[in-house]
Enzyme design. Structure first.
Site, PDB file in Angstrom:
ATOM      1  N   LYS A  75       0.980  -0.819  -0.019  1.00 52.01           N
ATOM      2  CA  LYS A  75       0.228   0.490   0.168  1.00 52.01           C
ATOM      3  C   LYS A  75       0.847   1.150  -0.111  1.00 52.01           C
ATOM      4  O   LYS A  75      -0.290   2.900  -0.317  1.00 52.01           O
ATOM      5  CB  LYS A  75      -0.927   0.063   1.453  1.00 52.01           C
ATOM      6  N   ASP A 111     -10.789   2.523   2.360  1.00 50.99           N
ATOM      7  CA  ASP A 111     -10.896   1.568   3.251  1.00 50.99           C
ATOM      8  C   ASP A 111     -11.659   2.689   4.541  1.00 50.99           C
ATOM      9  O   ASP A 111     -12.562   1.967   5.145  1.00 50.99           O
ATOM     10  CB  ASP A 111      -9.895   1.453   4.414  1.00 50.99           C
TER      11      ASP A 111
HETATM   12  P1  NDP Z   1      -1.906  -4.052   9.957  1.00 53.22           P
HETATM   13  O1  NDP Z   1      -0.726  -5.337  10.010  1.00 53.22           O
HETATM   14  O2  NDP Z   1      -1.092  -2.706   9.733  1.00 53.22           O
HETATM   15  O3  NDP Z   1      -2.126  -3.174  11.904  1.00 53.22           O
HETATM   16  C1  NDP Z   1      -1.820  -4.301  12.729  1.00 53.22           C
HETATM   17  C2  NDP Z   1      -1.870  -3.893  14.222  1.00 53.22           C
HETATM   18  O4  NDP Z   1      -2.307  -4.692  15.463  1.00 53.22           O
HETATM   19  C3  NDP Z   1      -0.823  -2.984  14.829  1.00 53.22           C
HETATM   20  O5  NDP Z   1      -0.535  -1.781  15.365  1.00 53.22           O
HETATM   21  C4  NDP Z   1      -0.227  -4.123  15.897  1.00 53.22           C
HETATM   22  O6  NDP Z   1       0.655  -3.178  16.514  1.00 53.22           O
HETATM   23  C5  NDP Z   1      -1.555  -4.257  15.853  1.00 53.22           C
HETATM   24  N1  NDP Z   1      -0.723  -5.429  16.929  1.00 53.22           N
HETATM   25  C6  NDP Z   1      -1.142  -7.409  16.414  1.00 53.22           C
HETATM   26  N2  NDP Z   1      -1.031  -7.968  17.036  1.00 53.22           N
HETATM   27  C7  NDP Z   1      -1.362  -7.116  17.904  1.00 53.22           C
HETATM   28  C8  NDP Z   1      -1.998  -7.875  19.312  1.00 53.22           C
HETATM   29  N3  NDP Z   1      -1.660  -9.546  19.997  1.00 53.22           N
HETATM   30  N4  NDP Z   1      -2.552  -7.009  20.595  1.00 53.22           N
HETATM   31  C9  NDP Z   1      -2.212  -5.922  20.398  1.00 53.22           C
HETATM   32  N5  NDP Z   1      -1.790  -5.068  19.157  1.00 53.22           N
HETATM   33  C10 NDP Z   1      -1.922  -6.068  17.928  1.00 53.22           C
HETATM   34  O7  NDP Z   1      -2.569  -4.912   9.705  1.00 53.22           O
HETATM   35  P2  NDP Z   1      -4.419  -3.840   9.295  1.00 53.22           P
HETATM   36  O8  NDP Z   1      -4.242  -2.436   9.923  1.00 53.22           O
HETATM   37  O9  NDP Z   1      -3.737  -3.686   7.606  1.00 53.22           O
HETATM   38  O10 NDP Z   1      -5.552  -5.053   9.880  1.00 53.22           O
HETATM   39  C11 NDP Z   1      -5.991  -5.495  11.210  1.00 53.22           C
HETATM   40  C12 NDP Z   1      -6.445  -6.431  11.509  1.00 53.22           C
HETATM   41  O11 NDP Z   1      -8.080  -5.426  10.590  1.00 53.22           O
HETATM   42  C13 NDP Z   1      -6.751  -7.786  10.425  1.00 53.22           C
HETATM   43  O12 NDP Z   1      -7.549  -8.137  10.713  1.00 53.22           O
HETATM   44  C14 NDP Z   1      -7.170  -6.933   9.249  1.00 53.22           C
HETATM   45  O13 NDP Z   1      -8.115  -8.725   8.527  1.00 53.22           O
HETATM   46  C15 NDP Z   1      -8.523  -6.410   9.329  1.00 53.22           C
HETATM   47  N6  NDP Z   1      -8.657  -5.806   8.651  1.00 53.22           N
HETATM   48  C16 NDP Z   1     -10.030  -5.542   8.424  1.00 53.22           C
HETATM   49  C17 NDP Z   1     -10.957  -4.544   7.251  1.00 53.22           C
HETATM   50  C18 NDP Z   1     -11.772  -5.396   6.885  1.00 53.22           C
HETATM   51  O14 NDP Z   1     -12.443  -4.193   5.244  1.00 53.22           O
HETATM   52  N7  NDP Z   1     -13.509  -5.535   7.573  1.00 53.22           N
HETATM   53  C19 NDP Z   1      -9.484  -4.114   6.175  1.00 53.22           C
HETATM   54  C20 NDP Z   1      -8.427  -3.705   6.500  1.00 53.22           C
HETATM   55  C21 NDP Z   1      -7.903  -4.680   7.382  1.00 53.22           C
HETATM   56  P3  NDP Z   1       2.239  -3.992  15.741  1.00 53.22           P
HETATM   57  O15 NDP Z   1       2.366  -3.048  14.903  1.00 53.22           O
HETATM   58  O16 NDP Z   1       2.866  -3.600  17.582  1.00 53.22           O
HETATM   59  O17 NDP Z   1       2.391  -5.285  15.953  1.00 53.22           O
END
Ligand code: NDP
Length: 285
Positions: A75, A111
């Site tokens: 992205k 999004d």
């Molecule tokens: P990213 O990897 O960009 O971001 C994930 C975020 O979650 C980061 O801030 C990460 O922290 C945090 N995180 C991950 N694991 C944990 C944990 N165990 N405890 C606390 N924080 C955590 O992913 P996306 O933003 O692209 O996607 C996030 C979720 O949203 C996914 O499940 C995805 O499937 C869903 N999604 C749904 C969409 C929809 O249309 N419904 C669209 C886009 C995404 P850190 O950076 O510290 O790892």
């Protein structure tokens, strides 16, 4: 819907690039839309190596591909490589949709608007409301930006890495901690916690916050859509909160891209039915 469509030399092509991409639901959603409107379009998925997105864009130009979706990990690279960016994609530094405008490729991001449309379907207007977003990744950043633009009174960002939380908060929110959830009207999980296969759902419930903080009068949204009822949504429901899964956002971000490419109103019922059928099929043991 016509059952007899097959691609010809005139078929227009849209695609998603990502890695991994073979699990993508976008082909199911968009092809259902094309068939429902009897459009001679096809949607496919291309696995593209990290760092190679700009080559994929150049190829799309040469091949005359009419629409692209962009997923992880491309992205930001696409945002840096297209000819122009929409204001939202520029603010986010991330592109999920590429639209052809003459010889130029325009990077957009649907999004956040997709998320707002999913709230609208629940008759939830974020204007003047207190919101908390859990996570600071790509989805969280789009949601924070969209909520702020929609006039939310407060958008709290809760994330485990302070620098990521601060960067997301720059899009229109403020860094806070989980205690803010108690006073929130809207709580959005934008972490993958609760997702099937990622966090060992079947061994123990995985929750992104202390659910004791949730209560009636709140709307709790989980962007995770597999499973449809996550441990968070289950707990929120038990505590009397209203709940919304991530399917609405997924559908609406796709519908917005579909409309940009084809100039036609997206056939939401057909796209939604195909998406839900695929999700149900995938969750079958
Ligand atoms: P990213 O990897 O960009 O971001 C994930 C975020 O979650 C980061 O801030 C990460 O922290 C945090 N995180 C991950 N694991 C944990 C944990 N165990 N405890 C606390 N924080 C955590 O992913 P996306 O933003 O692209 O996607 C996030 C979720 O949203 C996914 O499940 C995805 O499937 C869903 N999604 C749904 C969409 C929809 O249309 N419904 C669209 C886009 C995404 P850190 O950076 O510290 O790892």
């Amino acid at each position: 819907m016509t059952g007899a469509w097959s691609p010809t030399a005139r078929t227009r092509v849209a695609a998603v690039i990502g890695q991994p991409v073979r699990h993508s639901l976008s082909p199911v959603i968009h092809n259902a839309g094309f068939r429902a409107l009897d459009l001679d379009w096809a949607y496919v998925a291309f696995e593209v190596e990290p760092g190679a997105a700009r080559h994929a864009l150049a190829a799309a130009k040469v091949l005359g591909i009419d629409g692209l979706n962009v997923t992880m990990p491309h992205k930001a690279e696409v945002a840096a490589s297209v000819d122009r960016l929409s204001p939202v994609a520029e603010a986010l530094g991330a592109v999920n949709t590429v639209v052809r405008d003459g010889d130029e490729l325009v990077g957009e991001n649907t999004d956040g608007e997709g998320f707002l449309r999913s709230l609208d379907e629940e008759a939830f207007d974020p204007a003047g409301r207190r919101c908390v977003v859990l996570g600071a990744g790509g989805a969280a950043r789009a949601v924070v930006h969209a909520l702020a633009r929609a006039g939310a009174a407060d958008v709290g960002v809760v994330a485990r890495r302070p620098e990521a939380a601060e960067a997301a908060a720059l899009l229109g929110g403020r860094v806070t901690d989980e205690s803010a959830v108690a006073d929130a009207d809207l709580v959005v999980n934008a972490t993958p916690v609760g997702m099937r296969g990622v966090t060992g759902l079947h061994r123990e419930p995985q929750l992104p916050l202390d659910v004791e903080r949730l209560h009636a009068g709140q709307l709790v949204v989980d962007l995770v859509y597999d499973p449809l009822v996550t441990p968070l949504l289950d707990a929120a429901k038990q505590r009397g909160a209203a709940t919304l899964d991530g399917v609405g956002m997924l559908l609406h971000q796709a519908a917005l891209a579909f409309e940009r490419w084809t100039g036609q109103e997206a056939p939401l019922p057909a796209m939604s039915a195909a998406l839900l059928a695929e999700l149900t099929h995938r969750s079958d043991p």
